[in-house]
Design a protein around this motif. Structure first.
Motif, PDB file in Angstrom:
ATOM      1  N   LEU A   9      23.978 -36.827  16.353  1.00 53.42           N
ATOM      2  CA  LEU A   9      24.439 -37.913  15.658  1.00 53.42           C
ATOM      3  C   LEU A   9      25.970 -38.422  15.936  1.00 53.42           C
ATOM      4  O   LEU A   9      26.604 -37.850  16.161  1.00 53.42           O
ATOM      5  N   GLU A  14      26.476 -39.842  10.631  1.00 54.45           N
ATOM      6  CA  GLU A  14      26.775 -38.822  10.084  1.00 54.45           C
ATOM      7  C   GLU A  14      27.054 -39.456   8.487  1.00 54.45           C
ATOM      8  O   GLU A  14      26.714 -38.759   7.603  1.00 54.45           O
ATOM      9  N   ASN A  15      28.060 -40.301   8.669  1.00 52.15           N
ATOM     10  CA  ASN A  15      28.382 -41.118   7.250  1.00 52.15           C
ATOM     11  C   ASN A  15      27.228 -41.489   6.455  1.00 52.15           C
ATOM     12  O   ASN A  15      27.330 -41.316   5.318  1.00 52.15           O
ATOM     13  N   ILE A  57      25.182 -32.396   6.789  1.00 51.47           N
ATOM     14  CA  ILE A  57      25.721 -32.298   8.344  1.00 51.47           C
ATOM     15  C   ILE A  57      26.023 -30.920   8.662  1.00 51.47           C
ATOM     16  O   ILE A  57      25.465 -30.725   9.942  1.00 51.47           O
ATOM     17  N   THR A  60      22.543 -29.719   9.476  1.00 53.81           N
ATOM     18  CA  THR A  60      22.008 -30.198  10.753  1.00 53.81           C
ATOM     19  C   THR A  60      22.519 -29.423  11.866  1.00 53.81           C
ATOM     20  O   THR A  60      22.134 -29.127  12.809  1.00 53.81           O
ATOM     21  N   LYS A  61      23.910 -29.373  11.763  1.00 51.41           N
ATOM     22  CA  LYS A  61      24.652 -28.739  13.051  1.00 51.41           C
ATOM     23  C   LYS A  61      24.316 -27.223  12.995  1.00 51.41           C
ATOM     24  O   LYS A  61      24.254 -26.718  14.277  1.00 51.41           O
TER      25      LYS A  61
END
Length: 143
Positions: A9, A14-15, A57, A60-61
């Motif tokens: 991303l 991400e935003n 986020i 996801t990470k």
């Protein structure tokens, strides 16, 4: 979030994910009723405090790091491991190199100050702790 382990991303993406998540949570939680009877929309910090869970986020990470640990523990003859360790042959195109998956994982690991990540990945319990730290570190608006 299907396949998010393989996402790389950009900040703009991400935003966009964060905006979409906040919009959905704002609709679910509804507006705040003021003392005078009028309503106002919830602020992002209020939504984060009410939900009290890592945002998209962070999730996801954390998924990406969990998959990376799995890839590091794989046998050398597995296709995924060969693709991760493989190098491109031939000439590189002109311009800035593309942002790769390994680069994204490296940025995540450096943000977590995980210097000995190769040893940590071999111990599943240590790696699980690192993944949960990633979820809380990247999963809040205030990091």
């Amino acid at each position: 979030m299907y396949g998010c382990e393989t996402w790389t991303l950009t900040l703009k993406e991400e935003n966009k994910l964060l905006v979409a998540e906040r919009r959905i949570l704002g609709k679910i939680l509804g507006p705040v009723k003021r003392e005078d009877g009028s309503f106002r929309l919830r602020k992002n910090v209020e939504i984060e405090d009410l939900v009290a869970a890592p945002n998209i986020i962070g999730e996801t990470k954390a998924h990406r790091l969990r998959w990376f640990g799995h890839v590091l523990r794989m046998e050398e003859d597995r296709g995924v491991k060969r693709a991760y360790l493989g190098r491109q042959v031939g000439r590189r195109p002109v311009g800035r190199p593309r942002y790769r998956w390994g680069d994204a994982v490296g940025v995540d690991l450096s943000a977590l100050h995980a210097d000995n990540w190769r040893e940590m990945a071999q111990d599943r319990d240590d790696w699980r702790i690192l993944v949960s730290e990633a979820k809380t570190h990247f999963g809040s608006l205030r990091h």
